[in-house]
Design a protein around this motif. Structure first.
Motif, short mmCIF file in Angstrom:
data_model
loop_
_atom_site.label_atom_id
_atom_site.label_comp_id
_atom_site.label_asym_id
_atom_site.label_seq_id
_atom_site.Cartn_x
_atom_site.Cartn_y
_atom_site.Cartn_z
N TYR A 55 0.83 -1.22 0.00
CA TYR A 55 0.00 0.00 0.00
C TYR A 55 0.86 1.26 0.00
CZ TYR A 55 -4.18 -2.84 0.83
OH TYR A 55 -5.21 -3.74 0.70
N MET A 61 -3.70 2.03 -4.59
CA MET A 61 -4.37 0.91 -3.91
C MET A 61 -4.83 1.32 -2.51
SD MET A 61 -2.17 -2.51 -4.80
CE MET A 61 -3.07 -3.47 -3.59
N THR A 64 -8.45 3.35 -1.56
CA THR A 64 -9.73 2.71 -1.91
C THR A 64 -10.43 2.15 -0.67
OG1 THR A 64 -8.66 0.57 -2.18
CG2 THR A 64 -8.80 1.96 -4.15
N LEU A 66 -11.63 -0.71 -0.67
CA LEU A 66 -11.16 -2.11 -0.61
C LEU A 66 -10.02 -2.24 0.40
CD1 LEU A 66 -10.93 -3.22 -4.38
CD2 LEU A 66 -12.42 -4.22 -2.62
N ALA A 67 -9.12 -1.25 0.43
CA ALA A 67 -7.98 -1.28 1.34
C ALA A 67 -8.45 -1.17 2.79
CB ALA A 67 -7.00 -0.15 1.00
N SER A 115 -10.24 -8.90 -1.06
CA SER A 115 -10.28 -7.45 -1.32
C SER A 115 -8.91 -6.98 -1.82
CB SER A 115 -10.59 -6.66 -0.04
OG SER A 115 -11.72 -7.17 0.59
N ASN A 119 -7.99 -5.46 -5.48
CA ASN A 119 -7.31 -4.18 -5.53
C ASN A 119 -6.03 -4.27 -6.37
OD1 ASN A 119 -6.77 -1.52 -4.87
ND2 ASN A 119 -6.88 -1.81 -2.67
N ASN A 123 -5.58 -1.96 -9.55
CA ASN A 123 -4.76 -0.76 -9.38
C ASN A 123 -3.24 -0.96 -9.42
OD1 ASN A 123 -6.96 1.11 -9.03
ND2 ASN A 123 -7.31 0.15 -7.05
#
Ligand code: HEM
Ligand code: HEM
Length: 124
Positions: A55, A61, A64, A66-67, A115, A119, A123
């Motif tokens: 990250y 990434m 988001t 998702l992170a 997730s 991601n 990304n």
């Protein structure tokens, strides 16, 4: 929320815990908690540090939802799973006492990783 930092801060806390447990096992000669030690270090420190670094290297990434989902799913899943594993290895519960909480915790970790995977594909 700084996803990258959060993963790394929790990860290094797991490392301190894992090493203290490893030193206890080495000192006492009682290795019965080895699977717990292994997963604190690997599921906790190693994985969370790798996630934190990814990250950090790929900010797209980190920005988001998702992170954020990944962080909370991994944190909740790993804490619950490691507590259940410690109770199993110290004889407080038997294998029969693991469901439904342990499988649920494993599912949380898996959903977090899904997730992360999504991601990465989108990304990275
Ligand atoms: C000073 C630090 C550490 C000490 C004193 C230590 C000590 C130990 C001891 C005594 C065992 C049991 C060996 C056996 O029963 O055969 C063990 C197993 C293991 N350790 Fe460590 N350890 C340390 C750090 C780490 C770290 C940083 C990792 C991973 C990132 C790690 C991963 C493992 C794994 C995967 C096992 C095998 C577990 C199993 O057989 O179920 N250890 N360690
Ligand atoms: C939800 C996640 C996970 C679950 C449910 C899980 C479950 C298990 C189980 C049931 C065992 C066998 C234990 C035994 O025979 O006593 C095992 C062993 C092991 N796992 Fe995991 N694991 C997970 C994640 C991971 C991750 C992320 C890593 C590494 C990054 C890892 C590394 C290992 C290693 C090295 C062993 C072998 C330890 C040994 O017996 O020497 N695991 N795991």
């Amino acid at each position: 929320m700084q996803i990258s930092r959060n993963f790394m801060v929790i990860g290094v806390a797991y490392l301190v815990l894992g090493i203290v447990l490893g030193m206890y096992m080495g000192g006492s000669g009682d290795h019965s908690l080895a699977p717990l030690h292994a997963h604190i270090n690997l599921l906790g420190f190693t994985l969370m540090t790798v996630f934190g670094l990814v990250y950090r290297v790929i900010p797209a990434m980190a920005a988001t939802s998702l992170a954020r989902a990944h962080f909370w799913l991994h944190l909740a899943g790993s804490v619950i799973l490691l507590i259940m594993l410690s109770m199993l290895l110290t004889g407080r519960i038997t294998e029969a006492g693991m469901p439904p909480l342990a499988p649920l915790a494993e599912l949380l970790v898996l959903l977090g990783v899904a997730s992360f995977a999504h991601n990465v594909w989108r990304n990275a």
